[in-house]
Design an enzyme around this catalytic site. Structure first.
Site: not given
Ligand code: NI
Length: 170
Positions: A46, A51, A93-94, A135-136, A139
Site C-alpha cells: 500500500g 508518502q 511501512c515503506l 494503515h493507509e 497515513h
Molecule cells: Ni506506511
C-alpha cells in the site's frame, strides 16, 4: 508512469493533513499511475499520496503484491464507516524502512471512497486487507503505525531510529 521518491520518517509531509480531491483530472490519473508503479517497485502492499509528497487523499493498495490482477484498489477520499474486532499482527511501512512491530488493528473494516473517476465505491476488508486499509487511511491523517504502539516501544523505536538512521540504510 514514473517511480516517485518515497518520503521517509521523520519528514513533515508524513505528519501533515491531506486535502480531499475535488477534480478527477489528468494530474490525478498521473499521480495514481505513479503511485501504483512506486508501490510495486518498492515493493509494498500500500502507498498513500503523502508518502510521495502529495498532500491529497489518495491511496493505492494491493495485498497480493501484483500477483492477482483483481487485487489492486485505488481509493480517493476514503473514510472508514464501520469497524469490528481486534487483532495484533506484524506491521511495517515503506516510510520507515527496517522497522516492523506488532500493531493492534480492527479485524474488519468497511471503507467508503471514490474510485479514480469519482464514482462512489465501498470496500469490505478483513485480515491483511483491513490492516492495509487502516494503515493507509492513517497515513492520510498524518498518522504512522509507530503512533499506535505502546509508549515504551515507541521510545525504543525513536532511540534506535536516531542512532542507526534506519532510513538511509536499506
Ligand atoms: Ni506506511
Amino acid at each position: 508512469m514514473a517511480i516517485r521518491e518515497i518520503k521517509k520518517y521523520p519528514e513533515s509531509v508524513l505528519r501533515g493533513k491531506t486535502e480531499p480531491v475535488e477534480e478527477f483530472n489528468e494530474e490525478l490519473q498521473k499521480l495514481i499511475e505513479d503511485m501504483i508503479e512506486t508501490m510495486y517497485a518498492a515493493p509494498g502492499i500500500g502507498l498513500a499520496a503523502n508518502q510521495v509528497g502529495v498532500a491529497r487523499q489518495v491511496t493505492v493498495i494491493d495485498v497480493s503484491l501484483g500477483s492477482d490482477k483483481e487485487a489492486l484498489i485505488v481509493l480517493v477520499n476514503p473514510e472508514i464507516v464501520h469497524c469490528e474486532g481486534e487483532e495484533s499482527s506484524e506491521e511495517g511501512c515503506l516510510s520507515i524502512p527496517g522497522y516492523t512491530t506488532m500493531v493492534k488493528r480492527f479485524t474488519k473494516v468497511k471503507v467508503q471512497a471514490q474510485d479514480r473517476n469519482g464514482n462512489p465505491v465501498e470496500i469490505d476488508g478483513e485480515g491483511l486487507l483491513a490492516r492495509a486499509l487502516q494503515h493507509e487511511l492513517d497515513h492520510l491523517n498524518g498518522k504512522l503505525f509507530v503512533d499506535r504502539i505502546g509508549r515504551i516501544k515507541r521510545e525504543f523505536f525513536k532511540k534506535r531510529y536516531s542512532r542507526e538512521k534506519v532510513g538511509s540504510s536499506k
